[in-house]
Design a protein around this motif. Structure first.
Motif, mmCIF file in Angstrom:
data_model
loop_
_atom_site.group_PDB
_atom_site.id
_atom_site.type_symbol
_atom_site.label_atom_id
_atom_site.label_comp_id
_atom_site.label_asym_id
_atom_site.label_seq_id
_atom_site.Cartn_x
_atom_site.Cartn_y
_atom_site.Cartn_z
ATOM 1 N N ASN A 146 -0.695 1.319 -9.579
ATOM 2 C CA ASN A 146 -1.402 0.060 -9.461
ATOM 3 C C ASN A 146 -0.401 -0.988 -9.025
ATOM 4 N N PRO A 147 -0.667 -1.738 -7.931
ATOM 5 C CA PRO A 147 0.304 -2.727 -7.468
ATOM 6 C C PRO A 147 0.716 -3.705 -8.549
ATOM 7 N N THR A 148 -0.225 -4.057 -9.472
ATOM 8 C CA THR A 148 0.103 -5.025 -10.505
ATOM 9 C C THR A 148 1.080 -4.443 -11.521
ATOM 10 N N GLN A 149 1.243 -3.117 -11.548
ATOM 11 C CA GLN A 149 2.152 -2.471 -12.472
ATOM 12 C C GLN A 149 3.325 -1.817 -11.744
ATOM 13 N N ALA A 150 3.388 -1.974 -10.458
ATOM 14 C CA ALA A 150 4.436 -1.343 -9.673
ATOM 15 C C ALA A 150 5.792 -1.963 -9.998
ATOM 16 N N MET A 163 -3.953 -11.380 3.810
ATOM 17 C CA MET A 163 -4.517 -10.154 4.358
ATOM 18 C C MET A 163 -6.021 -10.141 4.127
ATOM 19 N N THR A 164 -6.724 -9.411 4.990
ATOM 20 C CA THR A 164 -8.130 -9.157 4.719
ATOM 21 C C THR A 164 -8.225 -8.043 3.678
ATOM 22 N N LYS A 165 -9.386 -7.895 3.092
ATOM 23 C CA LYS A 165 -9.574 -6.862 2.073
ATOM 24 C C LYS A 165 -9.319 -5.474 2.651
ATOM 25 N N SER A 166 -9.864 -5.209 3.838
ATOM 26 C CA SER A 166 -9.695 -3.878 4.431
ATOM 27 C C SER A 166 -8.236 -3.614 4.781
ATOM 28 N N GLU A 167 -7.528 -4.623 5.225
ATOM 29 C CA GLU A 167 -6.102 -4.483 5.540
ATOM 30 C C GLU A 167 -5.308 -4.174 4.270
ATOM 31 N N HIS A 168 -5.560 -4.932 3.227
ATOM 32 C CA HIS A 168 -4.877 -4.740 1.951
ATOM 33 C C HIS A 168 -5.143 -3.341 1.396
ATOM 34 N N GLU A 169 -6.402 -2.912 1.459
ATOM 35 C CA GLU A 169 -6.767 -1.586 0.956
ATOM 36 C C GLU A 169 -6.101 -0.480 1.768
ATOM 37 N N GLY A 170 -6.045 -0.677 3.085
ATOM 38 C CA GLY A 170 -5.423 0.319 3.942
ATOM 39 C C GLY A 170 -3.940 0.488 3.637
ATOM 40 N N ILE A 171 -3.251 -0.635 3.441
ATOM 41 C CA ILE A 171 -1.826 -0.577 3.122
ATOM 42 C C ILE A 171 -1.610 0.047 1.748
ATOM 43 N N LYS A 172 -2.433 -0.355 0.783
ATOM 44 C CA LYS A 172 -2.296 0.197 -0.559
ATOM 45 C C LYS A 172 -2.530 1.713 -0.548
ATOM 46 N N ARG A 173 -3.478 2.148 0.239
ATOM 47 C CA ARG A 173 -3.794 3.582 0.301
ATOM 48 C C ARG A 173 -2.595 4.386 0.800
ATOM 49 N N ILE A 174 -1.943 3.882 1.839
ATOM 50 C CA ILE A 174 -0.773 4.573 2.379
ATOM 51 C C ILE A 174 0.355 4.609 1.351
ATOM 52 N N LEU A 175 0.610 3.476 0.734
ATOM 53 C CA LEU A 175 1.715 3.393 -0.214
ATOM 54 C C LEU A 175 1.483 4.271 -1.443
ATOM 55 N N THR A 176 0.300 4.212 -2.009
ATOM 56 C CA THR A 176 0.047 4.962 -3.238
ATOM 57 C C THR A 176 0.015 6.466 -2.996
ATOM 58 N N SER A 177 -0.453 6.873 -1.827
ATOM 59 C CA SER A 177 -0.581 8.301 -1.557
ATOM 60 C C SER A 177 0.688 8.918 -0.983
ATOM 61 N N GLN A 178 1.498 8.135 -0.317
ATOM 62 C CA GLN A 178 2.651 8.685 0.380
ATOM 63 C C GLN A 178 4.009 8.189 -0.110
ATOM 64 N N CYS A 179 4.076 6.933 -0.535
ATOM 65 C CA CYS A 179 5.407 6.359 -0.826
ATOM 66 C C CYS A 179 5.305 5.224 -1.837
ATOM 67 N N PRO A 180 4.896 5.516 -3.072
ATOM 68 C CA PRO A 180 4.737 4.458 -4.072
ATOM 69 C C PRO A 180 6.032 3.731 -4.419
ATOM 70 N N LYS A 181 7.177 4.349 -4.136
ATOM 71 C CA LYS A 181 8.454 3.712 -4.432
ATOM 72 C C LYS A 181 9.088 3.082 -3.194
ATOM 73 N N GLN A 182 8.305 2.910 -2.126
ATOM 74 C CA GLN A 182 8.809 2.310 -0.898
ATOM 75 C C GLN A 182 9.461 0.958 -1.205
ATOM 76 N N ALA A 183 10.700 0.799 -0.800
ATOM 77 C CA ALA A 183 11.432 -0.450 -1.083
ATOM 78 C C ALA A 183 11.041 -1.540 -0.096
ATOM 79 N N ILE A 184 11.130 -2.775 -0.541
ATOM 80 C CA ILE A 184 10.894 -3.923 0.329
ATOM 81 C C ILE A 184 11.989 -3.964 1.382
ATOM 82 N N PRO A 185 11.642 -4.094 2.652
ATOM 83 C CA PRO A 185 12.664 -4.114 3.703
ATOM 84 C C PRO A 185 13.607 -5.304 3.548
#
Length: 234
Positions: A36-40, A210-232
């Motif tokens: 969950n982004p709020t707990q990341a 961000m729009t809702k769909s944009e935010h959801e799309g980004i969250k989906r990628i991060l949670t499924s593939q790279c939840p520990k992705q560091a901030i650039p």
């Protein structure tokens, strides 16, 4: 996306129930590997994503490229414009035009992040556009998500911010247009985590939403593939 040079230089998560289940211990656990982004963890893109405001897209009315400055600027004042700075940063084996203090890049090799392919860059009529400098958060997209309220100086800084710039395959850049992560992602799937992380970092830095769909799309990628992705960095 950045426009080719005219010369040779050329998701917010679904709404939570209003009340918790009567037996909180019976609530289903999140899928393995998701967060969950709020707990990341602080320092991750998921954590940063939680702070991005979600709103509808504003009208594109009034948008012009010139509102973000005319051509490339020299934000770090090193004597080189942002385009050539990005070519120097992102290409290997570069050569520069004599007498330009290394500022005009004439050739180099790009490991293209969008396609995963090698591109041999040669500056010249009909060849420069093979490698373009992408605005990771497109200028038009930014205009519709908060940049209308920026000052001219802030928009010029945004358009020339190295965090928002990448040297990429020209045709792929054209295909992206002014799309956000809800409608376009790099064909090179291994790069998608880095790509959405950079988009998130740019929007956080410059106060864009961000729009809702944009935010959801980004969250989906991060949670499924790279939840520990560091901030650039940047």
């Amino acid at each position: 996306m950045s426009e080719p040079e005219p010369s040779a230089e050329k998701a917010q998560a679904p709404a939570e129930p209003s009340q918790a289940p009567a037996d909180a211990s019976a609530a289903p656990a999140p899928p393995s590997g998701s967060e969950n982004p709020t707990q990341a963890k602080a320092g991750t893109t998921l954590h940063q994503l939680a702070g991005i405001q979600i709103k509808g897209r504003a009208p594109k009315t009034g948008y012009e490229r010139s509102l973000f400055g005319s051509g490339w600027k020299d934000p770090d004042r090193n004597g080189c414009d942002a385009r050539n700075d990005m070519l120097r940063r992102d290409l290997k084996g570069i050569e520069a035009k004599p007498g330009t203090n290394g500022c005009v890049i004439t050739s180099g090799v790009l490991a293209d992040p969008f396609t995963g392919k090698r591109i041999d860059f040669v500056r010249g009529q009909g060849t420069s556009t093979k490698v373009q400098i992408d605005h990771v958060v497109a200028l038009s997209d930014a205009w519709q998500k908060g940049a209308q309220k920026m000052t001219e100086e802030q928009r010029v800084a945004f358009a020339n911010d190295p965090l928002n710039l990448l040297a990429v395959d020209g045709p792929s850049n054209a295909s992206k247009g002014d799309s956000d992560a809800a409608t376009w992602l790099p064909p090179n799937k291994p790069f998608r985590c880095s790509y959405v992380a950079r988009q998130t970092a740019v929007k956080a830095k410059h106060g864009l939403w961000m729009t809702k769909s944009e935010h959801e799309g980004i969250k989906r990628i991060l949670t499924s593939q790279c939840p520990k992705q560091a901030i650039p960095a940047g």
